[in-house]
Design a protein around this motif. Structure first.
Motif, PDB file in Angstrom:
ATOM      1  N   GLU A 171     -37.970 -38.479  16.013  1.00 36.40           N
ATOM      2  CA  GLU A 171     -37.238 -37.632  16.948  1.00 36.40           C
ATOM      3  C   GLU A 171     -35.742 -37.891  16.845  1.00 36.40           C
ATOM      4  N   ARG A 172     -34.987 -36.889  17.264  1.00 34.55           N
ATOM      5  CA  ARG A 172     -33.536 -37.015  17.269  1.00 34.55           C
ATOM      6  C   ARG A 172     -33.118 -37.938  18.412  1.00 34.55           C
ATOM      7  N   LYS A 173     -32.234 -38.888  18.105  1.00 37.73           N
ATOM      8  CA  LYS A 173     -31.796 -39.849  19.111  1.00 37.73           C
ATOM      9  C   LYS A 173     -30.285 -39.989  19.103  1.00 37.73           C
ATOM     10  N   VAL A 174     -29.739 -40.276  20.261  1.00 41.12           N
ATOM     11  CA  VAL A 174     -28.303 -40.474  20.364  1.00 41.12           C
ATOM     12  C   VAL A 174     -27.915 -41.796  19.719  1.00 41.12           C
ATOM     13  N   VAL A 175     -26.828 -41.752  18.978  1.00 41.97           N
ATOM     14  CA  VAL A 175     -26.288 -42.941  18.319  1.00 41.97           C
ATOM     15  C   VAL A 175     -25.081 -43.462  19.080  1.00 41.97           C
ATOM     16  N   ASN A 213     -19.935 -48.881   9.658  1.00 34.80           N
ATOM     17  CA  ASN A 213     -19.770 -50.040   8.781  1.00 34.80           C
ATOM     18  C   ASN A 213     -21.073 -50.809   8.674  1.00 34.80           C
ATOM     19  N   SER A 214     -21.148 -51.670   7.675  1.00 39.92           N
ATOM     20  CA  SER A 214     -22.333 -52.513   7.466  1.00 39.92           C
ATOM     21  C   SER A 214     -23.612 -51.679   7.515  1.00 39.92           C
ATOM     22  N   LEU A 215     -23.601 -50.593   6.785  1.00 33.50           N
ATOM     23  CA  LEU A 215     -24.734 -49.669   6.826  1.00 33.50           C
ATOM     24  C   LEU A 215     -26.000 -50.304   6.271  1.00 33.50           C
ATOM     25  N   LYS A 216     -27.113 -49.915   6.866  1.00 32.71           N
ATOM     26  CA  LYS A 216     -28.429 -50.418   6.486  1.00 32.71           C
ATOM     27  C   LYS A 216     -29.314 -49.247   6.047  1.00 32.71           C
ATOM     28  N   PRO A 217     -30.325 -49.522   5.241  1.00 33.00           N
ATOM     29  CA  PRO A 217     -31.233 -48.437   4.843  1.00 33.00           C
ATOM     30  C   PRO A 217     -31.837 -47.700   6.041  1.00 33.00           C
ATOM     31  N   GLU A 218     -32.054 -48.392   7.128  1.00 29.53           N
ATOM     32  CA  GLU A 218     -32.628 -47.748   8.316  1.00 29.53           C
ATOM     33  C   GLU A 218     -31.648 -46.822   9.024  1.00 29.53           C
ATOM     34  N   ASP A 219     -30.406 -46.804   8.598  1.00 33.00           N
ATOM     35  CA  ASP A 219     -29.435 -45.835   9.137  1.00 33.00           C
ATOM     36  C   ASP A 219     -29.559 -44.478   8.447  1.00 33.00           C
ATOM     37  N   THR A 220     -30.375 -44.409   7.412  1.00 35.99           N
ATOM     38  CA  THR A 220     -30.566 -43.152   6.693  1.00 35.99           C
ATOM     39  C   THR A 220     -31.141 -42.092   7.621  1.00 35.99           C
ATOM     40  N   ALA A 221     -30.454 -40.958   7.713  1.00 41.03           N
ATOM     41  CA  ALA A 221     -30.873 -39.879   8.615  1.00 41.03           C
ATOM     42  C   ALA A 221     -29.934 -38.694   8.466  1.00 41.03           C
ATOM     43  N   LEU A 222     -30.308 -37.612   9.114  1.00 42.53           N
ATOM     44  CA  LEU A 222     -29.413 -36.463   9.266  1.00 42.53           C
ATOM     45  C   LEU A 222     -28.641 -36.687  10.564  1.00 42.53           C
TER      46      LEU A 222
END
Length: 119
Positions: A44-48, A84-93
C-alpha cells in the motif's frame, strides 16, 4: 488546473543519494501541507515525509528518519525530498501530494517518480 510534477528519481546503489523535486502549479499550494508518499509493488501507499506550509513543522516515517529530509521553497512552488544512505527497501514509486491544513490526503497527487536502489 492543479498539477504536481515529480522529478529526480532513478537508479542508485545502496548507500547513495537522490533528490526528488515536486513542482506545483494551478493552485496556491504554498498554503498547503505537502508530502511524499511511496508505494512498492504489492504494498500500500504510505507517507514518507510531510511538511507544513511554512516549513516549520515536518514529519518523517520511522523507516526514513535521519536519512531523508523534506523541504520546500514556496517562492518556486516546489517541495524537495533529499534521500541519503539509501537502502534497497527504499525502492518504490514516490508520489508528491498536497492537502489543505485541515484536510486529508487524497485530493492532489503527482504521477510518481521511480526510485530503485540496488544492493
Amino acid at each position: 488546473q492543479e498539477q504536481l510534477v515529480e522529478s529526480g528519481g532513478g537508479l542508485v546503489q545502496a548507500g547513495g543519494s537522490l533528490r526528488l523535486s515536486c513542482a506545483a502549479s494551478g493552485r496556491a499550494f504554498s498554503s498547503y501541507v505537502m508530502g511524499w508518499f511511496r508505494q512498492a509493488p504489492g504494498k500500500e501507499r504510505k507517507v514518507v515525509a510531510a511538511i507544513s506550509w511554512s516549513g516549520g513543522t515536518t514529519y518523517y516515517a520511522d523507516s526514513v528518519q535521519g536519512r531523508f529530509t523534506i523541504s520546500r521553497d514556496n517562492a518556486k512552488n516546489t517541495v524537495y525530498l533529499q534521500m541519503n544512505s539509501l537502502k534497497p527497501e527504499d525502492t518504490a514509486l514516490y508520489y508528491c501530494a498536497a492537502k489543505e491544513p485541515s484536510g486529508t490526503w487524497g485530493d492532489y497527487w503527482g504521477q510518481g517518480t521511480q526510485v530503485t536502489v540496488s544492493s
